[in-house]
Design a protein around this motif. Structure first.
Motif, PDB file in Angstrom:
ATOM      1  N   MET A   1       0.830  -1.208   0.000  1.00  0.00           N
ATOM      2  CA  MET A   1       0.000   0.000   0.000  1.00  0.00           C
ATOM      3  C   MET A   1       0.868   1.263   0.000  1.00  0.00           C
ATOM      4  SD  MET A   1      -3.073   1.014  -0.139  1.00  0.00           S
ATOM      5  CE  MET A   1      -4.065   2.483   0.140  1.00  0.00           C
ATOM      6  N   GLN A   2       1.928   1.229   0.800  1.00  0.00           N
ATOM      7  CA  GLN A   2       2.816   2.381   0.870  1.00  0.00           C
ATOM      8  C   GLN A   2       3.524   2.621  -0.466  1.00  0.00           C
ATOM      9  OE1 GLN A   2       5.706   2.161   3.993  1.00  0.00           O
ATOM     10  NE2 GLN A   2       6.592   4.168   3.557  1.00  0.00           N
ATOM     11  N   SER A   3       3.933   1.525  -1.134  1.00  0.00           N
ATOM     12  CA  SER A   3       4.588   1.674  -2.436  1.00  0.00           C
ATOM     13  C   SER A   3       3.631   2.236  -3.479  1.00  0.00           C
ATOM     14  CB  SER A   3       5.126   0.317  -2.903  1.00  0.00           C
ATOM     15  OG  SER A   3       4.081  -0.624  -3.035  1.00  0.00           O
ATOM     16  N   LEU A   4       2.338   1.863  -3.365  1.00  0.00           N
ATOM     17  CA  LEU A   4       1.334   2.389  -4.293  1.00  0.00           C
ATOM     18  C   LEU A   4       1.154   3.888  -4.107  1.00  0.00           C
ATOM     19  CD1 LEU A   4      -0.877   1.940  -6.415  1.00  0.00           C
ATOM     20  CD2 LEU A   4      -2.455   1.423  -4.534  1.00  0.00           C
ATOM     21  N   ILE A   5       1.082   4.327  -2.847  1.00  0.00           N
ATOM     22  CA  ILE A   5       0.931   5.752  -2.551  1.00  0.00           C
ATOM     23  C   ILE A   5       2.168   6.519  -3.015  1.00  0.00           C
ATOM     24  CG2 ILE A   5       0.693   7.445  -0.694  1.00  0.00           C
ATOM     25  CD1 ILE A   5      -0.907   5.374   0.857  1.00  0.00           C
ATOM     26  N   THR A   6       3.343   5.948  -2.751  1.00  0.00           N
ATOM     27  CA  THR A   6       4.587   6.597  -3.181  1.00  0.00           C
ATOM     28  C   THR A   6       4.647   6.719  -4.697  1.00  0.00           C
ATOM     29  OG1 THR A   6       5.734   5.660  -1.258  1.00  0.00           O
ATOM     30  CG2 THR A   6       7.103   6.495  -3.061  1.00  0.00           C
ATOM     31  N   GLY A   7       4.240   5.662  -5.409  1.00  0.00           N
ATOM     32  CA  GLY A   7       4.240   5.685  -6.865  1.00  0.00           C
ATOM     33  C   GLY A   7       3.280   6.725  -7.424  1.00  0.00           C
ATOM     34  N   CYS A   8       2.088   6.806  -6.818  1.00  0.00           N
ATOM     35  CA  CYS A   8       1.102   7.805  -7.262  1.00  0.00           C
ATOM     36  C   CYS A   8       1.596   9.221  -6.992  1.00  0.00           C
ATOM     37  CB  CYS A   8      -0.231   7.565  -6.561  1.00  0.00           C
ATOM     38  SG  CYS A   8      -1.084   6.059  -7.076  1.00  0.00           S
ATOM     39  N   PHE A   9       2.224   9.416  -5.854  1.00  0.00           N
ATOM     40  CA  PHE A   9       2.757  10.747  -5.514  1.00  0.00           C
ATOM     41  C   PHE A   9       3.878  11.143  -6.467  1.00  0.00           C
ATOM     42  CE2 PHE A   9       5.500  13.582  -2.924  1.00  0.00           C
ATOM     43  CZ  PHE A   9       4.584  14.611  -2.717  1.00  0.00           C
ATOM     44  N   VAL A  59      16.660   8.438  -5.654  1.00  0.00           N
ATOM     45  CA  VAL A  59      15.946   8.421  -4.368  1.00  0.00           C
ATOM     46  C   VAL A  59      15.274   7.083  -4.105  1.00  0.00           C
ATOM     47  CG1 VAL A  59      15.570  10.902  -4.444  1.00  0.00           C
ATOM     48  CG2 VAL A  59      13.830   9.375  -5.386  1.00  0.00           C
ATOM     49  N   GLY A  60      15.331   6.177  -5.095  1.00  0.00           N
ATOM     50  CA  GLY A  60      14.744   4.854  -4.906  1.00  0.00           C
ATOM     51  C   GLY A  60      13.243   4.820  -5.018  1.00  0.00           C
ATOM     52  N   ALA A  61      12.654   5.815  -5.686  1.00  0.00           N
ATOM     53  CA  ALA A  61      11.201   5.863  -5.846  1.00  0.00           C
ATOM     54  C   ALA A  61      10.817   5.292  -7.202  1.00  0.00           C
ATOM     55  CB  ALA A  61      10.700   7.295  -5.714  1.00  0.00           C
ATOM     56  N   LYS A  62       9.641   4.706  -7.277  1.00  0.00           N
ATOM     57  CA  LYS A  62       9.138   4.134  -8.519  1.00  0.00           C
ATOM     58  C   LYS A  62       7.762   4.706  -8.792  1.00  0.00           C
ATOM     59  CE  LYS A  62       8.420  -0.249 -10.933  1.00  0.00           C
ATOM     60  NZ  LYS A  62       8.428  -1.726 -10.812  1.00  0.00           N
ATOM     61  N   ALA A  63       7.664   5.447  -9.904  1.00  0.00           N
ATOM     62  CA  ALA A  63       6.395   6.085 -10.244  1.00  0.00           C
ATOM     63  C   ALA A  63       5.430   5.066 -10.845  1.00  0.00           C
ATOM     64  CB  ALA A  63       6.625   7.237 -11.212  1.00  0.00           C
ATOM     65  N   SER A  64       4.156   5.403 -10.786  1.00  0.00           N
ATOM     66  CA  SER A  64       3.113   4.561 -11.363  1.00  0.00           C
ATOM     67  C   SER A  64       2.705   5.146 -12.711  1.00  0.00           C
ATOM     68  CB  SER A  64       1.908   4.489 -10.424  1.00  0.00           C
ATOM     69  OG  SER A  64       0.804   3.886 -11.066  1.00  0.00           O
ATOM     70  N   ALA A  65       2.941   4.400 -13.785  1.00  0.00           N
ATOM     71  CA  ALA A  65       2.599   4.884 -15.123  1.00  0.00           C
ATOM     72  C   ALA A  65       1.098   5.088 -15.301  1.00  0.00           C
ATOM     73  CB  ALA A  65       3.148   3.925 -16.178  1.00  0.00           C
ATOM     74  N   PRO A  66       0.227   4.157 -14.832  1.00  0.00           N
ATOM     75  CA  PRO A  66      -1.212   4.420 -14.940  1.00  0.00           C
ATOM     76  C   PRO A  66      -1.637   5.671 -14.165  1.00  0.00           C
ATOM     77  CG  PRO A  66      -0.824   2.099 -14.516  1.00  0.00           C
ATOM     78  CD  PRO A  66       0.496   2.784 -14.348  1.00  0.00           C
ATOM     79  N   ALA A  67      -1.013   5.908 -13.008  1.00  0.00           N
ATOM     80  CA  ALA A  67      -1.331   7.120 -12.243  1.00  0.00           C
ATOM     81  C   ALA A  67      -0.903   8.360 -13.017  1.00  0.00           C
ATOM     82  CB  ALA A  67      -0.644   7.080 -10.883  1.00  0.00           C
ATOM     83  N   PHE A  68       0.229   8.285 -13.706  1.00  0.00           N
ATOM     84  CA  PHE A  68       0.690   9.405 -14.530  1.00  0.00           C
ATOM     85  C   PHE A  68      -0.327   9.712 -15.630  1.00  0.00           C
ATOM     86  CE2 PHE A  68       2.833  11.184 -18.194  1.00  0.00           C
ATOM     87  CZ  PHE A  68       3.605  12.201 -17.643  1.00  0.00           C
ATOM     88  N   VAL A  69      -0.851   8.668 -16.276  1.00  0.00           N
ATOM     89  CA  VAL A  69      -1.858   8.859 -17.320  1.00  0.00           C
ATOM     90  C   VAL A  69      -3.114   9.502 -16.734  1.00  0.00           C
ATOM     91  CG1 VAL A  69      -3.357   7.671 -18.972  1.00  0.00           C
ATOM     92  CG2 VAL A  69      -0.986   6.939 -18.692  1.00  0.00           C
ATOM     93  N   PHE A  70      -3.562   8.989 -15.582  1.00  0.00           N
ATOM     94  CA  PHE A  70      -4.775   9.530 -14.954  1.00  0.00           C
ATOM     95  C   PHE A  70      -4.592  10.989 -14.553  1.00  0.00           C
ATOM     96  CE2 PHE A  70      -7.088  10.525 -11.034  1.00  0.00           C
ATOM     97  CZ  PHE A  70      -8.396  10.377 -11.477  1.00  0.00           C
ATOM     98  N   PHE A  71      -3.482  11.314 -13.913  1.00  0.00           N
ATOM     99  CA  PHE A  71      -3.251  12.695 -13.469  1.00  0.00           C
ATOM    100  C   PHE A  71      -3.099  13.643 -14.664  1.00  0.00           C
ATOM    101  CE2 PHE A  71      -1.457  10.761  -9.396  1.00  0.00           C
ATOM    102  CZ  PHE A  71      -2.611  11.049  -8.683  1.00  0.00           C
TER     103      PHE A  71
END
Length: 319
Positions: A1-9, A59-71
């Motif tokens: 869950m935390q990785s999902l929030i981090t990816g969306c952020f 920084v070791g963060a991984k973005a969410s591509a679907p979240a990028f499309v949605f935003f």
């Protein structure tokens, strides 16, 4: 869950950073034409995306591509509601809103759809992952004769299904009619959702083209004013920057749609086209005039049944 929030952020920050960079273009180049700004915008998008990936790795963060499309969709929609709709007709406003809603629903649908995952028991799944496809077929076909008939039939069916699927390392599964894994939609594109994928791409192009048409009306109206207020200048820059972003998306998505139409016409998948040398069914040995095999392989598509039959198969594919 935390990785999902981090990816969306991380995706949210990426969207705002790209849009802010594009927003500065008409401010720094106020006299440049839209055609001149378009290649600059494309170059900036590529540079910003590349820098963003480097920063996320640091920084070791991984973005969410679907979240990028949605935003990205949501950002354009907000600009339309707060800025562009002031100069568009109510009919166009309603049409664009419907297009955005349909786009979001389509994005959810394809993210949650089954592309044609092949169900295997854990033992055979482990064998399929560790072995090449041909080895898996041999293993399934060479079961001991003492196996129960029903179990034998089950394994034979599984062997047939495995032969018609391709392995996706992202999903750790075999997919029937596997075309490619789409990071933007967070799902594999296979036999069951390939047509939906193309429809969604067309939806993106139509929606973005509609926004470009609306935003161009706004930009043209306020660029003709002699007395430009700060608020109007900001709104005009927002309109131009989001229009540049949308048109850039339209250009590459049209090319992508044309590619998938080509693949549908000749009944070949993206993965098969790129990696055809790893699939024996696409190999044809080159024979010399003396009748001796030569070194090297020639491509031949064994699944091509003619354009009309291929398109019918693509449109009616249900898995």
């Amino acid at each position: 869950m935390q990785s999902l929030i981090t990816g969306c952020f991380a995706s949210l920050i990426s969207v705002f950073f790209i849009q802010f960079t594009l927003f500065m273009l008409p401010i720094f180049f106020p006299t440049s034409s839209f055609i001149t700004l378009l290649p600059l915008a494309a170059l900036l998008i590529v540079i910003v995306v590349g820098l963003g990936r480097c920063c996320k790795k640091l920084v070791g963060a991984k973005a969410s591509a679907p979240a990028f499309v949605f935003f990205s969709i949501f950002f354009v929609w907000v600009v339309h509601i707060s800025v562009i709709r002031k100069v568009t007709s109510s009919v166009m406003d309603i049409v664009f809103t419907i297009e955005i809603v349909m786009l979001i629903l389509g994005l959810y649908r394809i993210m949650s759809s089954d592309p044609g995952f092949i169900r295997l028991d854990s033992a055979h799944h482990e064998t399929a992952i560790k072995s090449p496809l041909r080895d898996v077929e041999t293993h399934i076909e060479e079961l001991e004769p003492s196996t129960y008939p029903m179990q034998r039939e089950s394994h034979a069916e599984e062997g047939l299904i495995v032969r018609s699927g391709r392995y996706c390392r992202h999903c750790d599964a075999y997919v029937k009619g596997f075309d490619h894994h789409c990071p933007a939609f967070g799902n594999c594109i296979g036999q069951k959702n390939h047509f939906l994928f193309v429809l969604l791409l067309i939806g993106f192009v139509i929606t973005e083209a509609s926004y470009v048409a609306c935003a161009s009306q706004f930009a043209a109206r306020f660029q003709t004013l002699d007395d430009v207020k700060t608020e109007t200048a900001v709104s005009s820059s927002l309109a131009i920057s989001t229009m540049l972003f949308s048109l850039f998306q339209v250009l590459w998505q049209v090319v992508f749609i044309m590619w998938h139409v080509y693949c549908a016409c000749f009944n070949i998948k993206t993965d098969e086209w790129i990696n055809w040398k790893t699939y024996p069914e696409f190999h044809v040995k080159i024979i010399s005039d003396a009748g001796q095999p030569q070194t090297g392989l020639q491509f031949k598509n064994p699944y091509d049944k003619g354009i009309l039959r291929n398109l019918k198969e693509f449109l009616t594919a249900k898995g």
